[in-house]
Structures are given as C-alpha cells and as structure tokens.
Write a protein that holds these residues in place. Structure first.
Motif, PDB file in Angstrom:
ATOM      1  N   THR A   1       0.835  -1.199   0.000  1.00 41.32           N
ATOM      2  CA  THR A   1       0.000   0.000   0.000  1.00 41.32           C
ATOM      3  C   THR A   1       0.870   1.250   0.000  1.00 41.32           C
ATOM      4  OG1 THR A   1      -0.150   0.204   2.414  1.00 41.32           O
ATOM      5  CG2 THR A   1      -1.734  -1.254   1.330  1.00 41.32           C
ATOM      6  N   THR A   2       0.409   2.288  -0.685  1.00 39.20           N
ATOM      7  CA  THR A   2       1.181   3.531  -0.734  1.00 39.20           C
ATOM      8  C   THR A   2       0.256   4.727  -0.912  1.00 39.20           C
ATOM      9  OG1 THR A   2       2.989   4.707  -1.849  1.00 39.20           O
ATOM     10  CG2 THR A   2       1.599   3.307  -3.230  1.00 39.20           C
ATOM     11  N   GLY A   3       0.594   5.795  -0.223  1.00 38.68           N
ATOM     12  CA  GLY A   3      -0.186   7.022  -0.342  1.00 38.68           C
ATOM     13  C   GLY A   3       0.551   8.125  -1.059  1.00 38.68           C
ATOM     14  N   ARG A   4       1.887   8.048  -1.014  1.00 35.98           N
ATOM     15  CA  ARG A   4       2.700   9.074  -1.649  1.00 35.98           C
ATOM     16  C   ARG A   4       3.202   8.648  -3.028  1.00 35.98           C
ATOM     17  NH1 ARG A   4       2.419  13.891   0.635  1.00 35.98           N
ATOM     18  NH2 ARG A   4       4.615  14.370   0.275  1.00 35.98           N
ATOM     19  N   GLY A   5       3.191   7.312  -3.288  1.00 33.50           N
ATOM     20  CA  GLY A   5       3.609   6.835  -4.597  1.00 33.50           C
ATOM     21  C   GLY A   5       4.948   6.140  -4.604  1.00 33.50           C
ATOM     22  N   SER A   6       5.102   5.069  -3.812  1.00 36.40           N
ATOM     23  CA  SER A   6       6.367   4.339  -3.749  1.00 36.40           C
ATOM     24  C   SER A   6       6.659   3.652  -5.077  1.00 36.40           C
ATOM     25  CB  SER A   6       6.319   3.296  -2.630  1.00 36.40           C
ATOM     26  OG  SER A   6       6.192   3.905  -1.378  1.00 36.40           O
ATOM     27  N   ALA A   7       7.948   3.599  -5.401  1.00 35.92           N
ATOM     28  CA  ALA A   7       8.418   2.878  -6.588  1.00 35.92           C
ATOM     29  C   ALA A   7       9.057   1.588  -6.107  1.00 35.92           C
ATOM     30  CB  ALA A   7       9.421   3.726  -7.372  1.00 35.92           C
ATOM     31  N   TYR A   8       8.389   0.460  -6.331  1.00 37.28           N
ATOM     32  CA  TYR A   8       8.896  -0.802  -5.803  1.00 37.28           C
ATOM     33  C   TYR A   8       8.348  -1.975  -6.606  1.00 37.28           C
ATOM     34  CZ  TYR A   8       9.886  -4.729  -2.807  1.00 37.28           C
ATOM     35  OH  TYR A   8      10.344  -5.930  -2.350  1.00 37.28           O
ATOM     36  N   GLY A   9       9.152  -3.001  -6.729  1.00 43.18           N
ATOM     37  CA  GLY A   9       8.748  -4.276  -7.290  1.00 43.18           C
ATOM     38  C   GLY A   9       9.633  -5.337  -6.693  1.00 43.18           C
ATOM     39  N   CYS A  10       9.334  -6.577  -6.939  1.00 41.81           N
ATOM     40  CA  CYS A  10      10.038  -7.641  -6.233  1.00 41.81           C
ATOM     41  C   CYS A  10      10.196  -8.854  -7.135  1.00 41.81           C
ATOM     42  CB  CYS A  10       9.241  -8.020  -4.982  1.00 41.81           C
ATOM     43  SG  CYS A  10      10.049  -9.182  -3.906  1.00 41.81           S
ATOM     44  N   ALA A  11      11.374  -9.458  -7.126  1.00 42.75           N
ATOM     45  CA  ALA A  11      11.590 -10.728  -7.815  1.00 42.75           C
ATOM     46  C   ALA A  11      12.146 -11.708  -6.774  1.00 42.75           C
ATOM     47  CB  ALA A  11      12.572 -10.558  -8.972  1.00 42.75           C
ATOM     48  N   PRO A  12      11.655 -12.945  -6.803  1.00 44.70           N
ATOM     49  CA  PRO A  12      10.817 -13.559  -7.831  1.00 44.70           C
ATOM     50  C   PRO A  12       9.318 -13.462  -7.564  1.00 44.70           C
ATOM     51  CG  PRO A  12      11.494 -15.231  -6.283  1.00 44.70           C
ATOM     52  CD  PRO A  12      12.118 -13.948  -5.809  1.00 44.70           C
ATOM     53  N   SER A  13       8.899 -12.719  -6.539  1.00 42.47           N
ATOM     54  CA  SER A  13       7.481 -12.673  -6.182  1.00 42.47           C
ATOM     55  C   SER A  13       6.843 -11.388  -6.689  1.00 42.47           C
ATOM     56  CB  SER A  13       7.317 -12.768  -4.661  1.00 42.47           C
ATOM     57  OG  SER A  13       7.856 -13.987  -4.179  1.00 42.47           O
ATOM     58  N   PRO A  14       5.727 -11.481  -7.407  1.00 42.56           N
ATOM     59  CA  PRO A  14       5.087 -10.273  -7.935  1.00 42.56           C
ATOM     60  C   PRO A  14       4.580  -9.381  -6.810  1.00 42.56           C
ATOM     61  CG  PRO A  14       3.651 -12.169  -8.182  1.00 42.56           C
ATOM     62  CD  PRO A  14       4.976 -12.699  -7.732  1.00 42.56           C
ATOM     63  N   SER A  15       4.583  -8.075  -7.038  1.00 36.85           N
ATOM     64  CA  SER A  15       4.156  -7.102  -6.037  1.00 36.85           C
ATOM     65  C   SER A  15       3.004  -6.281  -6.590  1.00 36.85           C
ATOM     66  CB  SER A  15       5.321  -6.180  -5.666  1.00 36.85           C
ATOM     67  OG  SER A  15       4.905  -5.174  -4.771  1.00 36.85           O
ATOM     68  N   LEU A  16       1.881  -6.289  -5.864  1.00 37.84           N
ATOM     69  CA  LEU A  16       0.724  -5.479  -6.221  1.00 37.84           C
ATOM     70  C   LEU A  16       0.759  -4.174  -5.449  1.00 37.84           C
ATOM     71  CD1 LEU A  16      -2.107  -8.170  -6.199  1.00 37.84           C
ATOM     72  CD2 LEU A  16      -1.252  -6.947  -8.198  1.00 37.84           C
ATOM     73  N   LYS A  17       0.543  -3.045  -6.150  1.00 41.63           N
ATOM     74  CA  LYS A  17       0.521  -1.739  -5.505  1.00 41.63           C
ATOM     75  C   LYS A  17      -0.921  -1.300  -5.280  1.00 41.63           C
ATOM     76  CE  LYS A  17       4.827  -0.112  -5.303  1.00 41.63           C
ATOM     77  NZ  LYS A  17       5.198   0.529  -6.536  1.00 41.63           N
ATOM     78  N   LEU A  18      -1.193  -0.797  -4.078  1.00 39.00           N
ATOM     79  CA  LEU A  18      -2.525  -0.332  -3.711  1.00 39.00           C
ATOM     80  C   LEU A  18      -2.448   1.137  -3.315  1.00 39.00           C
ATOM     81  CD1 LEU A  18      -2.575  -3.481  -3.397  1.00 39.00           C
ATOM     82  CD2 LEU A  18      -4.155  -3.150  -1.494  1.00 39.00           C
ATOM     83  N   ALA A  19      -3.110   2.009  -4.066  1.00 35.06           N
ATOM     84  CA  ALA A  19      -3.123   3.434  -3.765  1.00 35.06           C
ATOM     85  C   ALA A  19      -4.126   3.728  -2.658  1.00 35.06           C
ATOM     86  CB  ALA A  19      -3.480   4.242  -5.012  1.00 35.06           C
ATOM     87  N   THR A  20      -3.742   4.627  -1.740  1.00 35.18           N
ATOM     88  CA  THR A  20      -4.649   4.990  -0.651  1.00 35.18           C
ATOM     89  C   THR A  20      -5.619   6.094  -1.044  1.00 35.18           C
ATOM     90  OG1 THR A  20      -3.259   6.719   0.311  1.00 35.18           O
ATOM     91  CG2 THR A  20      -2.786   4.460   0.961  1.00 35.18           C
ATOM     92  N   ASN A  21      -5.311   6.820  -2.115  1.00 32.33           N
ATOM     93  CA  ASN A  21      -6.156   7.957  -2.490  1.00 32.33           C
ATOM     94  C   ASN A  21      -6.239   8.073  -4.008  1.00 32.33           C
ATOM     95  OD1 ASN A  21      -4.035  10.215  -3.385  1.00 32.33           O
ATOM     96  ND2 ASN A  21      -3.204   9.169  -1.587  1.00 32.33           N
ATOM     97  N   SER A  22      -7.319   8.630  -4.494  1.00 31.69           N
ATOM     98  CA  SER A  22      -7.564   8.708  -5.940  1.00 31.69           C
ATOM     99  C   SER A  22      -6.648   9.703  -6.631  1.00 31.69           C
ATOM    100  CB  SER A  22      -9.033   9.073  -6.211  1.00 31.69           C
ATOM    101  OG  SER A  22      -9.881   8.043  -5.771  1.00 31.69           O
ATOM    102  N   ALA A  23      -6.170  10.717  -5.909  1.00 33.68           N
ATOM    103  CA  ALA A  23      -5.246  11.674  -6.524  1.00 33.68           C
ATOM    104  C   ALA A  23      -3.964  10.964  -6.948  1.00 33.68           C
ATOM    105  CB  ALA A  23      -4.939  12.811  -5.550  1.00 33.68           C
TER     106      ALA A  23
END
Length: 507
Positions: free
Chosen positions: A421-443
């Motif tokens: 989860t991120t509210g400010r906009g983290s840049a992240y991914g992970c190998a070998p496991s996929p990472s789903l990003k969840l925004a806290t706000n619509s902006a």
C-alpha cells in the motif's frame, strides 16, 4: 462530507478535502488551513492531554489546542517521556474461534516437492558483493532488453534474474549479520518461484559457499549449482560458465504447466510505503479485509516492519493464539528499543518527512494505521527475519521498516506474492514474487496509474466499502498469482530491490 471520523470517542477528524479557515465542520469552526489527510481537533485539548484517533492514543498535546485547529507536529508529540508509554497487551483477548474453511483456487506452478509457485524464474545469487558484476552480466545475456531472442524457445520461463547485494565480507563469520545473510540466501535458493538457481562466490570472502551450504542444509543438484570466480579463472570464464549452466537448466525449467491449486498455497507479504493520513482509512484496512479472506481460504499472510508497528503491538498480542507467541513479539519490540538506543537513535525516528507531509504525526499514529494491514485474524506465529514460514494463517515476521529490506525477508520466508500500500507513490517491485501496488487515495491513482494496480481511494471517495475493496484485492491476488503481470513487473522492477538486512559492524 468533508471529513472522516474513525470512532465516536476520537479527539480528531481527518480532512477528506482541503479545509479552509471559517469552514463549519460538526458545528466546529475550522481555524486555518487543513490539508487533505490531516487532522483537526474536535474539542479543546490542554497541554499533556492524550489525543485519540482510531480510539487509540496517538500522542499528547505539546501546547494548548483549540477546537477546529490543525493537529500535527507543531502541537502533538509522544509526550515528555518520549515514547515511554504503557500498552495493555491483554494476550489472547481478541482471539476468534475457528471458522468453516473456504475454498478458492488459482493457477499455480506445482514443484516436485509439492510446493506451489506463482512465478517461474531462474535465479542467480551471490555470496558476496564481489561476484555481483559477473552475476548481472550472466542475467543480462538472457534479458529481453539486451537479447530479445534468448528465451524465445522457453515461454514458460518468466526470466533470468540476478539478485545481488552489498555485503558477504568484512563481517563476523559467526555473527548475527552472517546468520541473517545466509538464512536470506537459503530462503531464496529454495523459493517455490525459482525453477533453478546458480550461486556465484568470489572464493576468499567471509561468506564461504561451503560453509553456507552446510549451515543451510543445502546441496548441489540439477536445479542448484554453485561455483567461485577464483576457482573458475576470472570474470570472463565465470560469465561463460554461468550462461552455459543456465542454458542447461532452461529446458527443464520450461517444462511446467500452471494448474488449479488451492489458495492455501499463497503466502502474502504485507508492505506499506510512502504512507499518509489516508493509509489507515482506505488501503491498509482494505488489505486487512483481503488478508482475512485469504486466511479463511487456508492461505498465509505475513505482517512485518517492526519499527512501524511500534506502539500498536498490543493490538497484535490481543490476537495471539498462545502466550509464547505474544511474548516473542514483545521480545522483538524490546530488542528494537535496545538496538536503536545503542545506535544513538530512537523508535520515533518514524514517520518520515513524506509521511508527515501526508498527515502522519507520530509513530503511534503511523503504527495504528500500519497494523490495519493485518486484518482481524488470529496471530498464529512470530518469526525472526527471513525464517521459513511454516504455519498457515496470519503471522508476524520481525523486519526493519525499510521496504526493500522488509520484503526481502518476507520472500526469503516463502512469500510468493506481495501487496504494497502507498499514499505518496512508492516505486517498488520484487523478484521472484510479484508485487501489487494499492493506492490509498484517488489523486495518487490519477497521477501514477502506470505504477498502481488497485485504487483504494474509492473508499475515501465514498464509492465502495472496505469489505468490498478487500474482496476486490483478494480476487486480484488470485489473478496475479495465476500469472497476470503486476504493474511493477511490467516496468521491470525486482532485481535491484533484493536488499538483505545488514546487521552488525562492517570490518
């Protein structure tokens, strides 16, 4: 409605939109500018008086606060004792009776030993930083960017990734730092998302391959090969040998098919980064709702980031199914208090500047929102960093709060997918496991949709409930575990985010 109230007894409201001075909110006149996600006082607060959000104390008034005033770092802190606050651990008080198991499936990759992967990579690990360049060169040979045809005959292989690090020498060969590094590498070497592994050492480092194999109960085989640069005869020969080994591994690695597997085979790592005032209202509790669904289906979820649950750990001990589980969590909290003290720091170095800009004031407030990622399921076990997670259900792993380090420990423990989860906009991914990003706000969603998989800001907008969003997240976990690429995978994140926790003196 321009504000959000978590609990009738809370002392603060959360601004849904920017509030300007003179606005009437709950018969309270707003004093000054209140940014979105920030707090305003519901009543007058005297110096030293506790301030509640989520019906929990998030700090103490450092000066008189008038009703309608902005509540933040200028008038709220942990009090004169600087964090010496008491918590009622009430071990097991919130443990729930078992429920009827539910069934859901995803298309997984079943390994020979019965474990199930969500991805099918070949990995290159290094014992020491000195072999990192050679490992990267081998992976580059199979990269779609540098060699688009390298894997054309192996469509079932997701890629060849080099997971390098900055340590492995200049450290106590028997110390805690070495134990953590070796445990992390062993967790990746045996991860269900890897079809095969090549490990490259230099030859003279503290983290010797032979010692690591013995300590980790590992041995070479057709899917697991190890060698040293010094034994092979240098960089060029190392790269040639690595490429040759992977070419040998590719046909067998490709010989897999996805098949329906129980959701009980999903182990989910829970992460949050770039948090802000909405995190504990939207994405975190929605992810918690998804966790409860996953656990109900027999799966496992790992909550971590000990410095970021500090002050809210009593909400976890209340869910511990046995006293020893709660005691282990409390022991890890005390370890962190001592660890930060000897390094001339304190646990309230959180929140970060970005967190504060988004409305989070104290570590207590941040932690209460972070714990929401863990849902309401019983706490079944507590693990140290990178330990193999064997228990199903909701568990805790002790890690730092720094996201790449924390997620690396979770993946080493067996996490085959990450939700972040991120509210400010983290840049992240992970190998070998996929990472789903969840925004806290619509902006954030509107600004950075290319990096975000799900917009939990719809909760703030009043369009969906937390439970509805939790169901949506759970379904996306199943879809992603079945092979659909996350946004971070599409961008190529994953190799640089392997960051084992480095503890102890660098010598």
């Amino acid at each position: 409605m321009p504000f959000i109230r978590h609990h009738p007894d809370d002392d603060v409201l959360i601004a849904r939109i920017q509030l300007v001075g003179g606005t009437q909110v709950e018969e309270i006149t707003v004093r000054g500018l209140i940014p979105p996600g920030h707090k305003l006082a519901r009543r007058a607060l005297a110096v030293g008086e506790p301030v509640r959000r989520y019906n929990q104390v998030i700090g103490f008034a450092s000066r008189p606060i008038a009703a309608g005033e902005h509540v933040h770092t200028h008038n709220l802190n942990l009090g004169c004792d600087k964090g010496d606050f008491s918590r009622d651990y009430a071990v097991g008080a919130d443990v729930k009776p078992p429920t009827e198991p539910q069934e859901a499936t995803f298309l997984g990759i079943r390994r020979e030993d019965g474990r199930v992967g969500t991805r099918n990579y070949i990995g290159i690990l290094t014992t020491v930083n000195c072999s990192a360049t050679a490992a990267r060169s081998i992976a580059d040979h199979f990269s779609s960017h540098t060699n688009p045809l390298a894997l054309k005959d192996f469509p079932n292989v997701d890629g060849v990734v080099a997971l390098t690090h900055s340590t492995g020498c200049g450290m106590d060969s028997e110390g805690l730092g070495m134990k953590i590094l070796q445990r992390t590498l062993a967790g990746y070497a045996t991860h269900a998302n890897f079809a095969a592994i090549v490990v490259i050492g230099l030859g003279c480092e503290a983290n010797q391959i032979k010692g690591w194999l013995v300590n980790s109960a590992l041995s070479e085989g057709h899917r697991f090969r190890v060698f040293n640069i010094q034994d092979i005869g240098g960089t060029r020969k190392t790269i040639e040998k690595g490429v040759a080994l992977i070419n040998e591994m590719l046909p067998k690695a490709n010989n897999v098919m996805r098949e329906p597997c129980s959701a009980a085979h999903i182990t989910l790592g829970l992460q949050c980064g770039g948090s802000e005032g909405y995190s504990g209202i939207s994405a975190n509790p929605a992810l918690g709702a998804a966790v409860d669904l996953l656990v109900a289906h027999g799966g496992t979820a790992i909550l971590s980031e000990t410095p970021e649950i500090y002050g809210a750990e009593h909400l976890l001990t209340r869910r511990a199914v046995r006293p020893d589980i709660a005691e282990k969590l409390i022991a890890r909290i005390k370890w962190w208090e001592q660890y930060t003290k000897i390094n001339e720091g304190e646990m309230n170095n959180n929140p970060s500047p970005g967190n504060k800009a988004g409305g989070l004031t104290t570590i207590l407030e941040k932690s209460l929102g972070a714990v929401a990622k863990g849902g309401t399921s019983n706490l079944e076990a507590v693990y140290e960093y990178a330990e193999s997670v064997k228990v199903h259900g909701f568990v805790y792993m002790d890690t730092p709060g720094y996201d790449p380090v924390s997620a690396t420990g979770q993946v080493a423990g067996g996490a085959n997918i990450i939700c972040f989860t991120t509210g400010r906009g983290s840049a992240y991914g992970c190998a070998p496991s996929p990472s789903l990003k969840l925004a806290t706000n619509s902006a954030l969603w509107q600004r950075q949709a290319e990096d975000i998989d799900i917009n939990c800001g719809e909760i703030i907008d009043g369009n969906v409930s937390i439970q509805e969003m939790g169901q949506r997240i759970f379904q996306q976990i199943l879809v992603t575990a079945s092979g659909e690429k996350s946004k971070s995978e599409q961008h190529g994140y994953g190799q640089n985010e392997f960051v084992p926790w480095q503890v102890g003196a660098v010598m």
